[in-house]
Every structure is written in C-alpha cells, then in structure tokens.
Design a protein around this motif. Structure first.
Motif, PDB file in Angstrom:
ATOM      1  N   ASP A  78       0.793  -1.231   0.000  1.00 10.40           N
ATOM      2  CA  ASP A  78       0.000   0.000   0.000  1.00 10.40           C
ATOM      3  C   ASP A  78       0.827   1.284   0.000  1.00 10.40           C
ATOM      4  O   ASP A  78       0.283   2.366   0.242  1.00 10.40           O
ATOM      5  N   ALA A  79       2.125   1.199  -0.237  1.00 12.80           N
ATOM      6  CA  ALA A  79       2.955   2.411  -0.310  1.00 12.80           C
ATOM      7  C   ALA A  79       2.886   2.971  -1.725  1.00 12.80           C
ATOM      8  O   ALA A  79       2.622   2.242  -2.687  1.00 12.80           O
ATOM      9  N   ASP A  80       3.114   4.288  -1.885  1.00 12.06           N
ATOM     10  CA  ASP A  80       3.102   4.864  -3.222  1.00 12.06           C
ATOM     11  C   ASP A  80       4.319   4.372  -3.999  1.00 12.06           C
ATOM     12  O   ASP A  80       5.330   3.977  -3.419  1.00 12.06           O
ATOM     13  N   TRP A  81       4.219   4.408  -5.312  1.00  9.94           N
ATOM     14  CA  TRP A  81       5.243   3.778  -6.141  1.00  9.94           C
ATOM     15  C   TRP A  81       6.605   4.422  -5.970  1.00  9.94           C
ATOM     16  O   TRP A  81       7.625   3.728  -5.971  1.00  9.94           O
ATOM     17  N   GLY A 130       1.420   1.998 -10.141  1.00 11.99           N
ATOM     18  CA  GLY A 130       1.452   3.408  -9.798  1.00 11.99           C
ATOM     19  C   GLY A 130       0.901   4.311 -10.883  1.00 11.99           C
ATOM     20  O   GLY A 130       0.888   5.534 -10.725  1.00 11.99           O
ATOM     21  N   GLY A 131       0.468   3.728 -11.995  1.00 13.38           N
ATOM     22  CA  GLY A 131      -0.165   4.507 -13.039  1.00 13.38           C
ATOM     23  C   GLY A 131       0.688   4.744 -14.265  1.00 13.38           C
ATOM     24  O   GLY A 131       0.232   5.390 -15.217  1.00 13.38           O
ATOM     25  N   LEU A 132       1.923   4.248 -14.291  1.00 13.92           N
ATOM     26  CA  LEU A 132       2.753   4.417 -15.472  1.00 13.92           C
ATOM     27  C   LEU A 132       2.278   3.475 -16.567  1.00 13.92           C
ATOM     28  O   LEU A 132       1.944   2.320 -16.303  1.00 13.92           O
ATOM     29  N   LEU A 136       5.801   4.082 -20.944  1.00 14.62           N
ATOM     30  CA  LEU A 136       6.650   4.880 -20.064  1.00 14.62           C
ATOM     31  C   LEU A 136       7.523   3.975 -19.196  1.00 14.62           C
ATOM     32  O   LEU A 136       8.710   4.249 -18.984  1.00 14.62           O
ATOM     33  N   ALA A 137       6.958   2.873 -18.685  1.00 11.37           N
ATOM     34  CA  ALA A 137       7.736   1.948 -17.858  1.00 11.37           C
ATOM     35  C   ALA A 137       8.923   1.388 -18.630  1.00 11.37           C
ATOM     36  O   ALA A 137      10.017   1.199 -18.077  1.00 11.37           O
ATOM     37  N   HIS A 138       8.723   1.129 -19.912  1.00 15.95           N
ATOM     38  CA  HIS A 138       9.812   0.641 -20.761  1.00 15.95           C
ATOM     39  C   HIS A 138      10.972   1.644 -20.770  1.00 15.95           C
ATOM     40  O   HIS A 138      12.129   1.285 -20.562  1.00 15.95           O
ATOM     41  N   HIS A 139      10.657   2.912 -21.007  1.00 24.30           N
ATOM     42  CA  HIS A 139      11.704   3.928 -21.067  1.00 24.30           C
ATOM     43  C   HIS A 139      12.319   4.191 -19.692  1.00 24.30           C
ATOM     44  O   HIS A 139      13.503   4.533 -19.586  1.00 24.30           O
ATOM     45  N   VAL A 140      11.518   4.047 -18.653  1.00 26.58           N
ATOM     46  CA  VAL A 140      12.033   4.204 -17.294  1.00 26.58           C
ATOM     47  C   VAL A 140      13.111   3.158 -17.015  1.00 26.58           C
ATOM     48  O   VAL A 140      14.150   3.456 -16.419  1.00 26.58           O
ATOM     49  N   MET A 141      12.880   1.929 -17.455  1.00 29.10           N
ATOM     50  CA  MET A 141      13.873   0.877 -17.235  1.00 29.10           C
ATOM     51  C   MET A 141      15.166   1.197 -17.965  1.00 29.10           C
ATOM     52  O   MET A 141      16.264   0.923 -17.474  1.00 29.10           O
ATOM     53  N   LEU A 219      15.693  11.270 -11.215  1.00 31.84           N
ATOM     54  CA  LEU A 219      14.982  10.351 -12.097  1.00 31.84           C
ATOM     55  C   LEU A 219      13.547  10.129 -11.632  1.00 31.84           C
ATOM     56  O   LEU A 219      12.603  10.202 -12.420  1.00 31.84           O
ATOM     57  N   LEU A 220      13.363   9.867 -10.340  1.00 32.11           N
ATOM     58  CA  LEU A 220      12.030   9.581  -9.830  1.00 32.11           C
ATOM     59  C   LEU A 220      11.102  10.786  -9.966  1.00 32.11           C
ATOM     60  O   LEU A 220       9.932  10.642 -10.328  1.00 32.11           O
ATOM     61  N   ASP A 221      11.625  11.985  -9.695  1.00 35.84           N
ATOM     62  CA  ASP A 221      10.800  13.194  -9.843  1.00 35.84           C
ATOM     63  C   ASP A 221      10.398  13.403 -11.304  1.00 35.84           C
ATOM     64  O   ASP A 221       9.251  13.756 -11.609  1.00 35.84           O
ATOM     65  N   GLY A 222      11.352  13.200 -12.204  1.00 33.64           N
ATOM     66  CA  GLY A 222      11.050  13.352 -13.624  1.00 33.64           C
ATOM     67  C   GLY A 222      10.054  12.317 -14.106  1.00 33.64           C
ATOM     68  O   GLY A 222       9.152  12.625 -14.895  1.00 33.64           O
ATOM     69  N   ILE A 223      10.207  11.087 -13.635  1.00 34.06           N
ATOM     70  CA  ILE A 223       9.274  10.024 -14.019  1.00 34.06           C
ATOM     71  C   ILE A 223       7.866  10.359 -13.532  1.00 34.06           C
ATOM     72  O   ILE A 223       6.878  10.185 -14.255  1.00 34.06           O
ATOM     73  N   GLU A 224       7.770  10.864 -12.305  1.00 40.08           N
ATOM     74  CA  GLU A 224       6.462  11.218 -11.765  1.00 40.08           C
ATOM     75  C   GLU A 224       5.799  12.323 -12.590  1.00 40.08           C
ATOM     76  O   GLU A 224       4.589  12.263 -12.870  1.00 40.08           O
ATOM     77  N   ARG A 225       6.564  13.310 -13.012  1.00 41.14           N
ATOM     78  CA  ARG A 225       6.006  14.388 -13.830  1.00 41.14           C
ATOM     79  C   ARG A 225       5.491  13.844 -15.164  1.00 41.14           C
ATOM     80  O   ARG A 225       4.407  14.225 -15.623  1.00 41.14           O
ATOM     81  N   LEU A 226       6.278  12.958 -15.782  1.00 41.46           N
ATOM     82  CA  LEU A 226       5.844  12.380 -17.049  1.00 41.46           C
ATOM     83  C   LEU A 226       4.563  11.567 -16.876  1.00 41.46           C
ATOM     84  O   LEU A 226       3.660  11.623 -17.714  1.00 41.46           O
ATOM     85  N   GLN A 227       4.488  10.823 -15.787  1.00 38.43           N
ATOM     86  CA  GLN A 227       3.295  10.020 -15.526  1.00 38.43           C
ATOM     87  C   GLN A 227       2.079  10.908 -15.340  1.00 38.43           C
ATOM     88  O   GLN A 227       0.998  10.638 -15.865  1.00 38.43           O
ATOM     89  N   GLN A 228       2.237  12.003 -14.616  1.00 39.40           N
ATOM     90  CA  GLN A 228       1.122  12.919 -14.371  1.00 39.40           C
ATOM     91  C   GLN A 228       0.686  13.632 -15.658  1.00 39.40           C
ATOM     92  O   GLN A 228      -0.476  14.001 -15.806  1.00 39.40           O
TER      93      GLN A 228
END
Length: 242
Positions: A78-81, A130-132, A136-141, A219-228
């Motif tokens: 139950d923690a955020d991604w 987490g909604g990605l 996007l998950a592919h590019h995150v990896m 990286l995590l902040d940028g990923i979150e912005r892209l997801q949003q």
C-alpha cells in the motif's frame, strides 16, 4: 570457535550451504579468490562433492547472485510507487555494499538470473500499479539502467567494461518464450512497448551515496512528472534531432 567450525563441517552438504559459504568466501577475499577447490576446503569436503549440488562455477555464481538479490527489501504494501521504488533501490545498494564483489559478478553474466528477473519484474509491476503506462515503464527501465539494481556503471573501470557493453542493462530481452513470459509477465509486457535505441556508454564518475541518491531522486521526480502528464513516446518520424 573450534567446536562451531567442527559442527559446521559435519552439517550435511546442501546447495544452500554451498552458496552461502561461497558468498562468505567472496565477501572475505574477493570473487577472484573463489574456486571450487578453495570452497571445498572451507566446507571440509572434496571438490567432487560440490558438483552434486552445483554443476559448475557458472551455476555457482548464478546461485550466489540469486541469494544476494534475495536480501533486497520486498515491496511495502500500500505504499506509493515512488516510495517503494526508492526504498528498494537503496536497499539493493546497501546489499551490494555488503557484498562488494556482487556488482561485477552481475555485470559479468551473459543472462540475468531468475532472482534478478523476478526483482525487475516486481519493479515494473510497481511502476504499472502506480499509473505508469507500459510505454513509459519501458523507457524508465532504460533510464534507470543498472541503478535499479543499486549500482551504476561508474563503479567499473573502463578496461573492465571494454567488450562487455550492455551486460548490466536490466531491460528485458526483445522477446520472451511463453513459459518465461508467464513467469515474468510485467517484463514481458514492456519488452515490446517501445523500440530500443543504440547502446550508449556511461562515462566514469564518483559514486558515493549522496551522488547516487541525488541522481535517483532526479529520475524519480522526472518520471512522476511524465506520468502525471500522460506522457507517451514519440513516433520515430516525430523525434527531433539533437
């Protein structure tokens, strides 16, 4: 101590005991000290006894890596991604600091071990839940690279990396056999979500804890912005030249 050593020697030989003894030997003296003969001597058995449990040194190394990867903290329910990914990556980093031979051992393998595949699959699952998007998950990896396993390419000398580009990239292969896809469905899902670009070489640099966490948080902040923003990868014809 002598009695404990004797008790250990009398403990029935098993694959788990062999792997943990091999890890202890590598932790103490480095991976270059590991040989079937040295390991057998530490265990108080003849070298041939080891081969009943591990076929060869490659299988031994794969098993050692899987034991080490098993020490990484599991996901927090139950923690955020972002919290889950950050916590697990930093846990992976601490695990590899306890076993300084492990990054190079991971880097040397031609194929990811089952435990590494399971870990990466669970990380992709965290991104997806987490909604990605799979895209996007592919590019995150790709962006995370070996950092998702707790280390980065700067740990290795250029001479050690020569001729081995791409062996630590945790991206999934282009295609999975059906039985592998069933076991690691999240990796299989992103495998064909976007096309792979040419391999790039990461330059040398410092890698202390602050620098690692600084880059990880960027990286995590940028990923979150892209997801949003609902980001999707551009088509090839839409890409702008650098």
């Amino acid at each position: 101590m002598a009695e404990q050593a004797e008790t250990l020697r009398r403990t029935p030989l098993s694959r788990d005991r062999i792997l943990r003894a091999a890890i202890a030997l590598a932790d103490l003296a480095g991976i270059e000290s590991l040989s079937m003969r040295n390991l057998a001597q530490d265990l108080g058995v003849v070298p041939m006894a080891l081969y009943k449990h591990v076929a060869n040194k490659d299988e031994l190394l794969d098993g050692m890596i899987d034991v080490v990867v098993g020490e990484i903290d599991p996901p927090v329910p139950d923690a955020d991604w972002k919290h889950t990914v950050r916590r697990r990556i930093l846990s992976a980093r601490e695990v590899l600091r306890r076993h300084p031979w492990a990054p190079l051992a991971i880097e040397s393998r031609n194929m990811a071990t089952p435990a590494i595949l399971a870990y990466l699959d669970s990380m992709v699952a965290t991104f997806r839940s987490g909604g990605l998007s799979a895209d996007l998950a592919h590019h995150v990896m790709h962006a995370m690279g070996s950092r998702i396993l707790g280390f980065s390419q700067e740990l290795f000398d250029a001479s050690r990396n020569a001729g081995r580009s791409g062996t630590t990239n945790p991206d999934p292969p282009a295609a999975f056999p059906p039985e592998v896809a069933a076991r690691f469905p999240h990796l299989a899902e992103i495998a064909t979500a976007a096309s792979h670009e040419d391999e790039s070489v990461v330059g040398q640099g410092c890698d202390d804890r602050f620098e690692f966490e600084f880059a990880l948080d960027l990286l995590l902040d940028g990923i979150e912005r892209l997801q949003q923003q609902g980001w999707t990868s551009p088509r090839r014809g839409e890409r702008q030249d650098a």
